[in-house]
Design an enzyme around this catalytic site. Structure first.
Site, PDB file in Angstrom:
ATOM      1  N   GLY A   1       0.783  -1.218   0.030  1.00 28.07           N
ATOM      2  CA  GLY A   1       0.070  -0.138   0.270  1.00 28.07           C
ATOM      3  C   GLY A   1       0.589   1.261  -0.096  1.00 28.07           C
ATOM      4  N   ILE A   2       0.144   2.318   0.113  1.00 27.17           N
ATOM      5  CA  ILE A   2       0.737   3.839  -0.127  1.00 27.17           C
ATOM      6  C   ILE A   2       1.370   4.254   1.395  1.00 27.17           C
ATOM      7  CG2 ILE A   2      -1.225   5.029   0.558  1.00 27.17           C
ATOM      8  CD1 ILE A   2      -0.420   6.603  -1.921  1.00 27.17           C
ATOM      9  N   GLY A   3       2.496   4.956   1.507  1.00 32.90           N
ATOM     10  CA  GLY A   3       2.701   5.243   2.885  1.00 32.90           C
ATOM     11  C   GLY A   3       4.403   4.631   2.915  1.00 32.90           C
TER      12      GLY A   3
ATOM     13  N   GLU B   1      -2.162  -2.618  -6.324  1.00 33.14           N
ATOM     14  CA  GLU B   1      -2.942  -1.547  -7.214  1.00 33.14           C
ATOM     15  C   GLU B   1      -1.887  -0.460  -7.445  1.00 33.14           C
ATOM     16  OE1 GLU B   1      -5.453  -0.604  -3.651  1.00 33.14           O
ATOM     17  OE2 GLU B   1      -4.814   1.314  -4.254  1.00 33.14           O
TER      18      GLU B   1
ATOM     19  N   ILE C   1      -3.987   4.772  10.388  1.00 31.35           N
ATOM     20  CA  ILE C   1      -3.701   5.815  11.299  1.00 31.35           C
ATOM     21  C   ILE C   1      -4.044   5.596  12.712  1.00 31.35           C
ATOM     22  CG2 ILE C   1      -4.565   8.250  11.604  1.00 31.35           C
ATOM     23  CD1 ILE C   1      -4.699   8.659   8.655  1.00 31.35           C
TER      24      ILE C   1
ATOM     25  N   GLY D   1      -7.614   1.450  -2.219  1.00 32.58           N
ATOM     26  CA  GLY D   1      -7.833  -0.105  -2.307  1.00 32.58           C
ATOM     27  C   GLY D   1      -7.705  -0.650  -0.912  1.00 32.58           C
TER      28      GLY D   1
END
Ligand SMILES: CC(=O)SCCNC(=O)CCNC(=O)[C@H](O)C(C)(C)COP(=O)(O)OP(=O)(O)OC[C@H]1O[C@@H](n2cnc3c(N)ncnc32)[C@H](O)[C@@H]1OP(=O)(O)O
Ligand SMILES: CCCC(=O)O
Length: 451
Positions: free
Chosen positions: A220-222, A245, A320, A343
């Protein structure tokens, strides 16, 4: 000059000319992430005084969009984004950006069926190839769906955009394009390379030990998912696959380390599958014309049934906050939208459904907010915050203090497991909250006295 080049010359206009097609009341869709239009955005902003009630739909614009800045009163333009970037957050803080919630895999279908436009598509692409195609480059999620729906299609050509091979729906033919604008050819946005912290490394180790030869990865993102990918590159694992994704730098590290072959995938064998890419210049260069990678629209990559078709699908996403029931908030802090669902739901759900699949939600146990240190494991999500992954869907949660599997667990078990991986400084307080919430049993109490 072949017939496509002639057509190119006929359709080539200045940005100011192209944006004249926008009418008051229209919805305008911008292409996404690193492909957010620049010169078309600037030209549209210049038309402010001629237009009213124009709605813009973007995704994770990596620069402050000019239409939002041009009209603080929002009589002319209203800017919306279905995934906030840092730049979008800054606009939101000024009251200049609104969020469109959604599950990523549903976006193309919603757009195609939607009453709310888009009327005009403004899409950044590669230069046209000799067969007359403009490639959507590193952002293919629902650019095709936007084009299918729009009354007018304008492409903004960027010579620096890599040509990303598909899959499908990765390109648009000149015959469908209404106007061509040549952009400023700025280099694509590069994600800063932030070195991992000790906490990141501890979390990464806990996840890396769950991954096997032949596992298929989504990152994922981050910062954290990227660190995990980089640690995998140093492992002994082999024959990993990619069905994600997002394509990020870590996948390139893994590929160069020889860890990725995709040989054990059940679908898209030998291909690294993704729907958008965000990384550095090295990654964009790698993706250009590379048959090892296949870009697809997001209703393919993020379709839960497609995700589940590869065995041992591993989903690794960042959060978070998480509450004591196991509800995951990954996109907001109270009413402040931080990003979007993206996603995260799709892959958490789909990976668990894959044979041997596992879905990880990871986060540091605490976060520094101003001069305060706060726990990310909380009795309740910050009021009015958003549940990105419901407690029914979440599987593993990982902090630097351990990893727990919440599937099938009762409320008191969830509270106990989550408190066991909270930062020790917050555990007593969390237990008190769990008691008030009536999710702390005698068994729990004995455990807490024992430690
Ligand atoms: C597009 C896609 O869908 S990719 C595939 C998966 N999708 C997702 O996982 C979507 C949801 N997840 C995400 O958006 C990200 O993983 C995140 C937001 C959870 C973490 O991303 P990171 O870039 O590592 O977050 P980072 O720690 O930098 O924080 C981002 C912002 O949130 C703020 N923030 C984070 N936690 C807190 C907190 N507890 N209290 C207050 N603010 C917080 C940060 O201050 C920062 O805000 P600012 O830049 O405006 O100051
Ligand atoms: C990146 C997420 C975009 C959307 O859900 O529309």
């Amino acid at each position: 000059m072949n017939r496509y080049q002639e057509e190119y010359r006929r359709k080539l206009v200045s940005a100011d000319e192209a944006v004249k097609v926008v009418k008051s009341g229209d919805w305008v869709a911008y292409s996404h992430f690193a492909m957010t239009p620049r010169v078309l955005d600037e030209a549209l902003a210049r038309r402010k005084d001629e237009l009213f009630d124009v709605k813009i739909r973007g995704v994770c614009a990596l620069h402050p969009v000019k239409v939002a800045l041009a009209d603080p009163e929002q009589k002319h333009f209203i800017y919306n984004s279905s995934f906030f970037s840092g730049a979008d957050r800054r606009l939101q803080d000024e009251g200049l950006a609104y969020h469109i919630p959604g599950l990523y895999h549903e976006a193309p279908g919603i757009l195609r069926g939607n009453h709310d436009g888009p009327d005009v598509a403004m899409i950044v692409t590669t230069p046209m190839d000799e067969k007359g195609f403009f490639n959507f480059s590193v952002s293919c999620s629902y650019e095709r769906a936007v084009c299918d729906k729009a009354r007018t299609i304008i492409v903004e050509v960027n010579e620096n955009a890599p040509r990303c091979l598909g899959g499908f729906q990765e390109s648009i033919h000149i015959s469908e394009v209404d106007y061509i604008v040549e952009g400023n050819n700025e280099p694509l946005f590069e994600v800063p390379n932030i070195p991992p912290t000790e906490v990141d490394k501890k979390i990464a180790r806990l996840i890396v030990e769950e991954i096997e030869d032949g596992s298929c990865l989504q990152l994922g993102i981050g910062g954290l998912p990227n660190t995990i990918g980089k640690m995998l590159a140093e492992s002994d694992l082999k024959d990993l696959g990619v069905h994600s994704e997002m394509m990020c730098n870590a996948f390139l590290d893994l590929y160069e380390a020889g860890k990725i072959t995709g040989a054990r995938k059940n679908i898209d064998r030998f291909k690294m599958v993704y729907t958008f890419a965000l990384g550095d210049a090295r990654l964009y260069e790698f993706l250009h014309n590379n048959p090892a990678c296949a870009i697809y629209p997001v209703d393919y990559t993020n379709d839960i049934n497609i995700i589940a078709r590869n065995d041992k699908q591993i989903a690794i996403n960042n959060a978070i906050e998480i509450d004591l029931y196991g509800q995951v908030c990954s996109e907001s802090v109270g009413v402040r939208q931080i990003s979007g669902t993206g996603g995260q739901f799709d892959f958490t759900f789909g990976a668990y459904r894959s044979r041997g699949g596992k879905a990880f939600i990871c986060m540091s146990s605490t976060k520094k907010v101003g001069d305060r240190v706060v726990s990310r494991i909380v009795p309740m999500i910050t009021p009015l915050g958003i549940v990105t992954v419901p407690r029914t869907v979440v599987q593993y949660v990982v902090t630097e203090y351990g990893k727990v599997n919440l599937k099938g667990k009762s409320t008191w078990q969830r509270a106990e497991l989550l408190i066991s991986i909270a930062h020790p400084d917050f555990r007593e307080e969390l237990i008190k909250h769990a008691e008030k919430m009536k999710i702390w049993t005698r068994t729990n109490k004995k455990l807490s006295l024992a430690c």
